[in-house]
Motif scaffolding. Sequence first.
Motif, short mmCIF file in Angstrom:
data_model
loop_
_atom_site.label_atom_id
_atom_site.label_comp_id
_atom_site.label_asym_id
_atom_site.label_seq_id
_atom_site.Cartn_x
_atom_site.Cartn_y
_atom_site.Cartn_z
N LYS A 9 67.24 30.75 22.16
CA LYS A 9 65.86 30.49 22.49
C LYS A 9 65.23 31.63 23.50
O LYS A 9 66.11 31.90 24.32
N LYS A 10 64.05 32.02 23.29
CA LYS A 10 63.65 33.06 24.16
C LYS A 10 62.95 32.50 25.57
O LYS A 10 62.67 31.28 25.49
N ALA A 11 63.39 32.89 26.55
CA ALA A 11 63.29 32.54 27.89
C ALA A 11 61.58 32.15 28.00
O ALA A 11 61.03 33.22 27.65
N PRO A 12 61.15 31.28 28.44
CA PRO A 12 59.60 30.89 28.67
C PRO A 12 59.03 32.26 29.73
O PRO A 12 59.79 32.51 30.41
N ALA A 13 57.84 32.51 29.26
CA ALA A 13 57.37 33.59 30.15
C ALA A 13 57.04 33.13 31.51
O ALA A 13 56.41 31.99 31.70
N GLN A 14 57.20 33.86 32.36
CA GLN A 14 57.20 33.46 33.82
C GLN A 14 55.74 33.56 34.15
O GLN A 14 55.04 34.67 33.99
N SER A 15 55.15 32.62 34.73
CA SER A 15 53.53 32.67 35.03
C SER A 15 53.60 33.55 36.45
O SER A 15 54.40 33.37 37.37
N LYS A 16 52.46 34.44 36.60
CA LYS A 16 52.51 35.12 37.80
C LYS A 16 51.15 34.74 38.70
O LYS A 16 50.05 34.66 37.91
N ARG A 17 51.29 34.33 39.99
CA ARG A 17 49.99 33.98 40.58
C ARG A 17 49.44 35.36 41.41
O ARG A 17 50.04 35.92 41.99
N LEU A 18 48.16 35.34 41.01
CA LEU A 18 47.53 36.63 41.56
C LEU A 18 46.93 36.05 43.01
O LEU A 18 46.57 35.05 43.08
N VAL A 19 47.31 37.22 44.00
CA VAL A 19 46.47 36.82 45.21
C VAL A 19 45.25 37.62 45.29
O VAL A 19 45.18 38.71 45.02
N ILE A 20 44.16 36.83 45.74
CA ILE A 20 42.90 37.24 45.81
C ILE A 20 42.68 37.92 47.04
O ILE A 20 43.03 37.48 47.95
N GLU A 21 42.28 39.40 47.13
CA GLU A 21 41.93 40.06 48.44
C GLU A 21 40.57 39.80 48.67
O GLU A 21 39.46 39.56 48.12
#
Length: 138
Positions: free
Chosen positions: A126-138
């Motif tokens: 199985k393909k590893a699920p894509a990791q979600s990335k949290r964006l920091v707002i400047e």
Amino acid sequence: MSNITRRDPLDDLFRGFFVRPVEYAGAPVEAPQMRVDVKEASDAYQVHAELPGIKKEDIHVHIDGPVVSISAERKQEKEVKEGERVLRTERYFGEVSRSFQLGADVDEARATAKFNDGVLELTLPKKAPAQSKRLVIE
């Protein structure tokens, strides 16, 4: 007066053996179904497909995300010896294929295939699920 008939048991044994059957003349042989077993583990899928009488060079596996397609072709060998004639052919020659969808995308780079004694064995990680990335707002 009663009629007595004498029967030879060998007549019944060989009846129709040397006669060309009419119902098979020109009738197409139905393509066999490819039997498939699919098992799921926590990290991979195991697929076993029965492909008797097929050479491994004539088997093709295609993976597109969660969709797996297996196709195979059995080629007819035209080997008729001198003084020999074919009375009946019931074996199938042609192409069979099967597609199915799995519950998760397959990692094509780590997938493996083995072919032994007419059984194709696929190990589809199985393909590893894509990791979600949290964006920091400047």
